[in-house]
Design an enzyme around this catalytic site. Structure first.
Site, mmCIF file in Angstrom:
data_model
loop_
_atom_site.group_PDB
_atom_site.id
_atom_site.type_symbol
_atom_site.label_atom_id
_atom_site.label_comp_id
_atom_site.label_asym_id
_atom_site.label_seq_id
_atom_site.Cartn_x
_atom_site.Cartn_y
_atom_site.Cartn_z
ATOM 1 N N GLY A 65 0.841 -1.199 0.000
ATOM 2 C CA GLY A 65 0.000 0.000 0.000
ATOM 3 C C GLY A 65 0.870 1.240 0.000
ATOM 4 O O GLY A 65 2.082 1.169 0.273
ATOM 5 N N GLN A 70 2.726 10.120 1.829
ATOM 6 C CA GLN A 70 4.033 9.458 1.941
ATOM 7 C C GLN A 70 4.974 9.877 0.820
ATOM 8 O O GLN A 70 6.185 9.707 0.932
ATOM 9 C CB GLN A 70 3.875 7.929 1.940
ATOM 10 C CG GLN A 70 3.159 7.392 3.183
ATOM 11 C CD GLN A 70 3.070 5.883 3.159
ATOM 12 O OE1 GLN A 70 2.174 5.320 2.532
ATOM 13 N NE2 GLN A 70 3.984 5.208 3.821
ATOM 14 N N CYS A 112 5.592 -0.167 7.754
ATOM 15 C CA CYS A 112 5.264 1.079 7.054
ATOM 16 C C CYS A 112 6.477 1.506 6.240
ATOM 17 O O CYS A 112 7.604 1.486 6.755
ATOM 18 C CB CYS A 112 4.901 2.164 8.066
ATOM 19 S SG CYS A 112 4.444 3.728 7.302
ATOM 20 N N LEU A 113 6.239 1.871 4.991
ATOM 21 C CA LEU A 113 7.361 2.274 4.134
ATOM 22 C C LEU A 113 7.983 3.584 4.621
ATOM 23 O O LEU A 113 9.120 3.890 4.270
ATOM 24 C CB LEU A 113 6.891 2.400 2.678
ATOM 25 C CG LEU A 113 6.404 1.082 2.047
ATOM 26 C CD1 LEU A 113 5.829 1.322 0.647
ATOM 27 C CD2 LEU A 113 7.516 0.035 1.996
ATOM 28 N N HIS A 154 -4.815 1.168 7.427
ATOM 29 C CA HIS A 154 -3.482 1.761 7.613
ATOM 30 C C HIS A 154 -3.301 2.949 6.648
ATOM 31 O O HIS A 154 -2.804 4.009 7.041
ATOM 32 C CB HIS A 154 -2.433 0.670 7.361
ATOM 33 C CG HIS A 154 -1.007 1.102 7.397
ATOM 34 N ND1 HIS A 154 -0.110 0.652 8.342
ATOM 35 C CD2 HIS A 154 -0.286 1.928 6.585
ATOM 36 C CE1 HIS A 154 1.079 1.186 8.123
ATOM 37 N NE2 HIS A 154 1.002 1.970 7.041
ATOM 38 N N GLU A 155 -3.741 2.770 5.389
ATOM 39 C CA GLU A 155 -3.560 3.828 4.380
ATOM 40 C C GLU A 155 -4.499 5.013 4.636
ATOM 41 O O GLU A 155 -4.095 6.172 4.473
ATOM 42 C CB GLU A 155 -3.781 3.274 2.963
ATOM 43 C CG GLU A 155 -2.864 2.128 2.553
ATOM 44 C CD GLU A 155 -1.391 2.385 2.800
ATOM 45 O OE1 GLU A 155 -0.970 3.554 2.775
ATOM 46 O OE2 GLU A 155 -0.662 1.402 3.043
ATOM 47 N N HIS A 158 -3.054 7.189 7.142
ATOM 48 C CA HIS A 158 -2.042 8.111 6.586
ATOM 49 C C HIS A 158 -2.716 9.398 6.088
ATOM 50 O O HIS A 158 -2.176 10.491 6.250
ATOM 51 C CB HIS A 158 -1.316 7.476 5.401
ATOM 52 C CG HIS A 158 -0.119 6.640 5.783
ATOM 53 N ND1 HIS A 158 0.946 7.133 6.498
ATOM 54 C CD2 HIS A 158 0.194 5.355 5.503
ATOM 55 C CE1 HIS A 158 1.859 6.187 6.660
ATOM 56 N NE2 HIS A 158 1.424 5.089 6.064
#
Ligand code: K1U
Ligand code: ZN
Length: 191
Positions: A65, A70, A112-113, A154-155, A158
């Site tokens: 994702g 981000q 998480c990236l 999660h996204e 963000h």
């Protein structure tokens, strides 16, 4: 240039378009990762390009994702593909909202990236129904379960300036934040 299907044959076998760009993923702590994003009011060519770049960036990372903040874009756009084996399912969700959450909760060890190599268990609703606008402007609704449900929540977090570490206790959160500050200092020095 609006169709992903034409080039996303397989995540490991992308027929890349030269205009696609792998964007830089912001690393925590960064003020842009703490801000709520603005809705997309019109699906312009810029939004199509952003979504295509985000998918390219997500597959390259690799991740399942990615949310627009981000990559430093403060708009309510997310991409995801949680297929492990088999044909990919690249999804682009514009202005997503959770319209229903299950009472059942599930725990998943999230990553998480924007917080590389740090993982922690987070408890969230096991199933969610999400409504969003797709790239063709139509309204979509789908009930997600399993990893898809965890990922979409999660996204969406963000897009609201929330990170998975915000679900942890202050000590664990601070420890991870310090590690990320060190990582950013090292990267800035080229270590
Ligand atoms: O939003 C992000 O930072 C992407 C993140 C999404 C996510 C992972 C786990 C639980 C919820 C949401 C990632 O993709 S981290 C990388 C990752 O999970 C992964 C990478 C390669 C293969 C499989 C998974
Ligand atoms: Zn993340």
């Amino acid at each position: 240039m609006c169709c992903f299907g034409s080039f996303l044959l397989h995540r490991n076998q992308l027929r890349r378009k030269s205009w696609l760009m792998i964007r830089t993923i912001l690393i925590h702590p960064d003020p842009r990762l703490k801000k709520s994003c603005d809705p997309v009011s019109e699906i312009t060519q810029e939004v199509h390009l952003l979504a295509a770049d985000m998918l390219e960036t997500m597959y390259d990372a690799p991740g399942i994702g990615l949310a627009a903040p981000q990559v430093g874009v403060m708009r309510r756009v997310l991409v995801m593909d949680c297929i492990k084996d088999g044909p990919p399912r690249p999804m682009v969700l514009i202005n997503p909202t959770v319209v229903w959450s299950s009472e059942d909760l599930t725990t998943y060890e999230e990553g998480c990236l924007s917080i590389p190599e740090q993982y922690a268990e987070v408890k969230r609703p096991a199933e969610v129904k999400v409504q969003w606008t797709s790239l063709d402007g139509s309204t979509q609704e789908e009930q997600f379960s399993g990893l898809w449900a965890t990922c979409v929540q999660h996204e969406i977090d963000h897009l609201d300036g929330k990170l998975f570490i915000d679900y942890l206790g202050p000590l664990k959160r601070q420890m991870i934040t310090r590690k990320m500050e060190k990582l950013k200092r090292e990267r800035a020095r080229g270590v």
